[in-house]
Write a protein that holds these residues in place. Structure first.
Motif, PDB file in Angstrom:
ATOM      1  N   ILE A 166      57.651  77.413 -18.141  1.00  0.00           N
ATOM      2  CA  ILE A 166      58.155  76.033 -18.001  1.00  0.00           C
ATOM      3  C   ILE A 166      57.272  75.245 -17.037  1.00  0.00           C
ATOM      4  O   ILE A 166      56.943  74.085 -17.279  1.00  0.00           O
ATOM      5  CB  ILE A 166      59.628  76.054 -17.513  1.00  0.00           C
ATOM      6  CG1 ILE A 166      60.523  76.705 -18.576  1.00  0.00           C
ATOM      7  CG2 ILE A 166      60.115  74.647 -17.182  1.00  0.00           C
ATOM      8  CD1 ILE A 166      61.899  77.119 -18.075  1.00  0.00           C
ATOM      9  N   PHE A 198      61.004  70.154 -25.962  1.00  0.00           N
ATOM     10  CA  PHE A 198      61.512  71.326 -25.260  1.00  0.00           C
ATOM     11  C   PHE A 198      61.956  70.964 -23.848  1.00  0.00           C
ATOM     12  O   PHE A 198      62.993  71.409 -23.357  1.00  0.00           O
ATOM     13  CB  PHE A 198      60.429  72.414 -25.189  1.00  0.00           C
ATOM     14  CG  PHE A 198      60.889  73.665 -24.510  1.00  0.00           C
ATOM     15  CD1 PHE A 198      61.550  74.659 -25.213  1.00  0.00           C
ATOM     16  CD2 PHE A 198      60.680  73.847 -23.148  1.00  0.00           C
ATOM     17  CE1 PHE A 198      62.000  75.804 -24.589  1.00  0.00           C
ATOM     18  CE2 PHE A 198      61.127  74.999 -22.518  1.00  0.00           C
ATOM     19  CZ  PHE A 198      61.786  75.979 -23.240  1.00  0.00           C
ATOM     20  N   LEU A 199      61.133  70.140 -23.182  1.00  0.00           N
ATOM     21  CA  LEU A 199      61.430  69.770 -21.799  1.00  0.00           C
ATOM     22  C   LEU A 199      62.489  68.660 -21.711  1.00  0.00           C
ATOM     23  O   LEU A 199      62.930  68.319 -20.626  1.00  0.00           O
ATOM     24  CB  LEU A 199      60.153  69.314 -21.077  1.00  0.00           C
ATOM     25  CG  LEU A 199      59.073  70.381 -20.856  1.00  0.00           C
ATOM     26  CD1 LEU A 199      57.808  69.743 -20.309  1.00  0.00           C
ATOM     27  CD2 LEU A 199      59.583  71.443 -19.886  1.00  0.00           C
ATOM     28  N   ARG A 215      68.486  68.350 -29.817  1.00  0.00           N
ATOM     29  CA  ARG A 215      67.782  69.501 -29.313  1.00  0.00           C
ATOM     30  C   ARG A 215      68.503  70.809 -29.591  1.00  0.00           C
ATOM     31  O   ARG A 215      67.961  71.883 -29.374  1.00  0.00           O
ATOM     32  CB  ARG A 215      67.679  69.336 -27.803  1.00  0.00           C
ATOM     33  CG  ARG A 215      66.502  70.039 -27.208  1.00  0.00           C
ATOM     34  CD  ARG A 215      66.252  69.407 -25.918  1.00  0.00           C
ATOM     35  NE  ARG A 215      65.677  70.311 -24.978  1.00  0.00           N
ATOM     36  CZ  ARG A 215      65.713  70.130 -23.692  1.00  0.00           C
ATOM     37  NH1 ARG A 215      66.340  69.087 -23.213  1.00  0.00           N
ATOM     38  NH2 ARG A 215      65.161  70.976 -22.888  1.00  0.00           N
ATOM     39  N   ASP A 216      69.728  70.702 -30.055  1.00  0.00           N
ATOM     40  CA  ASP A 216      70.540  71.910 -30.091  1.00  0.00           C
ATOM     41  C   ASP A 216      70.525  72.632 -31.430  1.00  0.00           C
ATOM     42  O   ASP A 216      71.256  73.576 -31.626  1.00  0.00           O
ATOM     43  CB  ASP A 216      71.975  71.597 -29.673  1.00  0.00           C
ATOM     44  CG  ASP A 216      72.497  70.344 -30.308  1.00  0.00           C
ATOM     45  OD1 ASP A 216      73.653  70.014 -30.094  1.00  0.00           O
ATOM     46  OD2 ASP A 216      71.730  69.686 -31.041  1.00  0.00           O
ATOM     47  N   ASN A 274      70.166  65.159 -25.091  1.00  0.00           N
ATOM     48  CA  ASN A 274      69.489  66.234 -25.808  1.00  0.00           C
ATOM     49  C   ASN A 274      70.102  66.468 -27.171  1.00  0.00           C
ATOM     50  O   ASN A 274      70.007  67.552 -27.709  1.00  0.00           O
ATOM     51  CB  ASN A 274      69.568  67.512 -24.981  1.00  0.00           C
ATOM     52  CG  ASN A 274      68.535  67.495 -23.878  1.00  0.00           C
ATOM     53  OD1 ASN A 274      67.380  67.182 -24.141  1.00  0.00           O
ATOM     54  ND2 ASN A 274      68.933  67.809 -22.678  1.00  0.00           N
ATOM     55  N   SER A 275      70.701  65.431 -27.728  1.00  0.00           N
ATOM     56  CA  SER A 275      71.502  65.623 -28.927  1.00  0.00           C
ATOM     57  C   SER A 275      70.716  66.252 -30.080  1.00  0.00           C
ATOM     58  O   SER A 275      71.251  67.042 -30.834  1.00  0.00           O
ATOM     59  CB  SER A 275      72.084  64.285 -29.371  1.00  0.00           C
ATOM     60  OG  SER A 275      71.043  63.328 -29.411  1.00  0.00           O
ATOM     61  N   GLN A 285      67.701  77.075 -30.737  1.00  0.00           N
ATOM     62  CA  GLN A 285      67.774  77.537 -29.357  1.00  0.00           C
ATOM     63  C   GLN A 285      66.420  78.099 -28.942  1.00  0.00           C
ATOM     64  O   GLN A 285      65.879  78.988 -29.587  1.00  0.00           O
ATOM     65  CB  GLN A 285      68.840  78.624 -29.248  1.00  0.00           C
ATOM     66  CG  GLN A 285      69.064  79.128 -27.849  1.00  0.00           C
ATOM     67  CD  GLN A 285      70.238  78.436 -27.177  1.00  0.00           C
ATOM     68  OE1 GLN A 285      70.785  77.491 -27.716  1.00  0.00           O
ATOM     69  NE2 GLN A 285      70.609  78.889 -26.003  1.00  0.00           N
ATOM     70  N   ARG A 286      65.836  77.566 -27.881  1.00  0.00           N
ATOM     71  CA  ARG A 286      64.531  78.030 -27.419  1.00  0.00           C
ATOM     72  C   ARG A 286      64.685  78.821 -26.132  1.00  0.00           C
ATOM     73  O   ARG A 286      65.635  78.657 -25.395  1.00  0.00           O
ATOM     74  CB  ARG A 286      63.598  76.845 -27.172  1.00  0.00           C
ATOM     75  CG  ARG A 286      63.325  76.031 -28.395  1.00  0.00           C
ATOM     76  CD  ARG A 286      62.149  76.612 -29.175  1.00  0.00           C
ATOM     77  NE  ARG A 286      62.100  76.074 -30.511  1.00  0.00           N
ATOM     78  CZ  ARG A 286      61.837  76.806 -31.585  1.00  0.00           C
ATOM     79  NH1 ARG A 286      61.628  78.095 -31.477  1.00  0.00           N
ATOM     80  NH2 ARG A 286      61.795  76.250 -32.773  1.00  0.00           N
ATOM     81  N   LYS A 287      63.701  79.626 -25.841  1.00  0.00           N
ATOM     82  CA  LYS A 287      63.764  80.511 -24.688  1.00  0.00           C
ATOM     83  C   LYS A 287      62.421  80.504 -23.966  1.00  0.00           C
ATOM     84  O   LYS A 287      61.383  80.582 -24.611  1.00  0.00           O
ATOM     85  CB  LYS A 287      64.049  81.932 -25.199  1.00  0.00           C
ATOM     86  CG  LYS A 287      64.844  82.767 -24.243  1.00  0.00           C
ATOM     87  CD  LYS A 287      65.257  84.066 -24.903  1.00  0.00           C
ATOM     88  CE  LYS A 287      65.921  84.975 -23.882  1.00  0.00           C
ATOM     89  NZ  LYS A 287      66.542  86.152 -24.448  1.00  0.00           N
ATOM     90  N   ALA A 288      62.440  80.388 -22.664  1.00  0.00           N
ATOM     91  CA  ALA A 288      61.189  80.452 -21.907  1.00  0.00           C
ATOM     92  C   ALA A 288      61.480  80.838 -20.467  1.00  0.00           C
ATOM     93  O   ALA A 288      62.565  80.576 -19.956  1.00  0.00           O
ATOM     94  CB  ALA A 288      60.466  79.111 -21.951  1.00  0.00           C
ATOM     95  N   GLY A 289      60.505  81.473 -19.821  1.00  0.00           N
ATOM     96  CA  GLY A 289      60.650  81.826 -18.408  1.00  0.00           C
ATOM     97  C   GLY A 289      60.171  80.687 -17.523  1.00  0.00           C
ATOM     98  O   GLY A 289      59.472  79.779 -17.991  1.00  0.00           O
ATOM     99  N   ILE A 290      60.546  80.746 -16.249  1.00  0.00           N
ATOM    100  CA  ILE A 290      60.174  79.684 -15.297  1.00  0.00           C
ATOM    101  C   ILE A 290      58.649  79.482 -15.221  1.00  0.00           C
ATOM    102  O   ILE A 290      58.192  78.337 -15.261  1.00  0.00           O
ATOM    103  CB  ILE A 290      60.770  79.967 -13.892  1.00  0.00           C
ATOM    104  CG1 ILE A 290      62.310  79.957 -13.938  1.00  0.00           C
ATOM    105  CG2 ILE A 290      60.259  78.978 -12.851  1.00  0.00           C
ATOM    106  CD1 ILE A 290      62.957  78.601 -13.998  1.00  0.00           C
ATOM    107  N   MET A 329      71.461  64.571 -19.686  1.00  0.00           N
ATOM    108  CA  MET A 329      70.248  64.349 -20.454  1.00  0.00           C
ATOM    109  C   MET A 329      70.581  64.197 -21.937  1.00  0.00           C
ATOM    110  O   MET A 329      71.433  64.900 -22.446  1.00  0.00           O
ATOM    111  CB  MET A 329      69.309  65.542 -20.257  1.00  0.00           C
ATOM    112  CG  MET A 329      67.923  65.095 -19.927  1.00  0.00           C
ATOM    113  SD  MET A 329      66.927  66.529 -19.535  1.00  0.00           S
ATOM    114  CE  MET A 329      66.857  66.334 -17.759  1.00  0.00           C
TER     115      MET A 329
END
Lengths: 224, 224
Positions: free
Chosen positions: A18, A84-85, A6-7, A3-4, A10-15, A1
């Protein structure tokens, strides 16, 4: 993917978060079409029948910032969720198994809005090979490994019968595919550096069956 | 759903358990074909890559009883799980929207093993009406209310475009349908006595996208 960009953060999420993000995205895009510039947490919560606090946390995890009494800017929230996705870039994918379900997926335009473009399908059936389904060419299974490597394809969609699922998965992994969307009921065995996501229609049907039985008083569904 | 023999013992299970039951069922049926008479919790746990204690609890919630050092009797576990899910009786269902996905669902033989038989499809498109897809007749949408009432159909499957989903749902509810399997991204508004289950492919794709991004180090997925 791809995602260049995107880094940097750093993001965090639970399933569960999402899984809800595409639902917010759909409503936000509807509002955008109607030129609605801001949207409140309460509105999103009502539309989706969930708690406002959940909405706020979910959207915050993508980096979008809400303002008190105004809510989120529609365009910004869309941008952050898509980013994010990883749906702001379209990733090319191969599909194996051009049967009924495979054909349906090939014809499903929505995936392109979700960052996924199926660019070729593969099958073992001579009658299907050479055909074009919804503008997508069906090729012989033998061509998959070379093509996947040459075109740097990282996503594979599996729509074959359960008995051939693991075999197809192995071929994909060997060909360098890193993410497998599995539409068979089989739990695939893949190496640690490969991710997979199973869409199991029988699970959904099981939940529907039990919900109905519960409504009729035959079963109790526990809240978890 | 014909659950008349089901109400002598009230069973209880959470949604995650219910979603796993079809997976046990698939493995158990494979073993039954191979004349394997008993199956251990450990074996099922390994096959599905989950903890043995979870397997034990899941299957126990259907009423099947395991024995120490032997495990479950294959046939009994199958019977109990199918009974719990109401899949030991086939329920007839109507499907609306005979497009790509609808046709795929009509062709999916597996549903009959899961207690669901789509016996008619409905569409608004004159070109589709009168056709037969996988042996299932496509009828005019206007015929749905009378037929559903006359045939006591309680399950409806919705495969139309998002914009028509709520309208179709309202027609189904009005016609006496009590359980809706919703293949659109729309959160349907239904009365309290109607249950629905949404199959949202975009949720699955979102999870796959983020899993891949997480593997590449762009996102963190929280364990919940």
């Amino acid at each position: 993917m791809k995602n260049s960009i995107r880094d940097n953060e750093q993001r965090k999420a639970g399933i569960p978060t999402i899984k809800r993000l595409p639902q917010y995205l759909r409503i936000l895009k509807d509002l955008e079409k109607q030129d609605v510039e801001t949207v409140s947490t309460t509105f999103l919560a009502q539309e989706l029948n969930i708690e406002p606090i959940v909405v706020r946390k979910d959207i915050a995890s993508t980096g979008a910032e809400g303002k008190p009494r105004i809510g989120f800017t529609t365009k910004e929230a869309i941008k952050k969720i898509e980013h994010f996705l990883g749906w702001d870039n379209v990733t090319e994918a191969f599909l194996v198994g051009a049967g009924n379900l495979g054909s349906a997926l090939m014809g499903y335009q929505g995936f392109q809005n979700h960052g996924l473009k199926i660019i070729a399908a593969f099958d073992k059936d001579d009658k299907k090979i050479g055909q074009e389904i919804h503008g997508i060419k069906v090729l012989s299974m033998e061509k998959l490994p070379n093509l996947a490597k040459r075109m740097h394809i990282h996503i594979g969609v599996i729509c074959v019968d359960a008995e051939h699922a693991q075999e197809v998965s192995d071929i994909m992994v060997e060909a360098g595919i890193k993410a497998i969307w599995n539409f068979t009921p089989v739990k695939l065995k893949t190496p640690d550096d490969v991710v997979s996501q199973k869409e199991d229609l029988s699970s959904g049907l099981a939940v529907l069956s039990v919900k109905l039985a519960s409504k009729l008083g035959f079963v109790d569904i526990e809240e978890v």
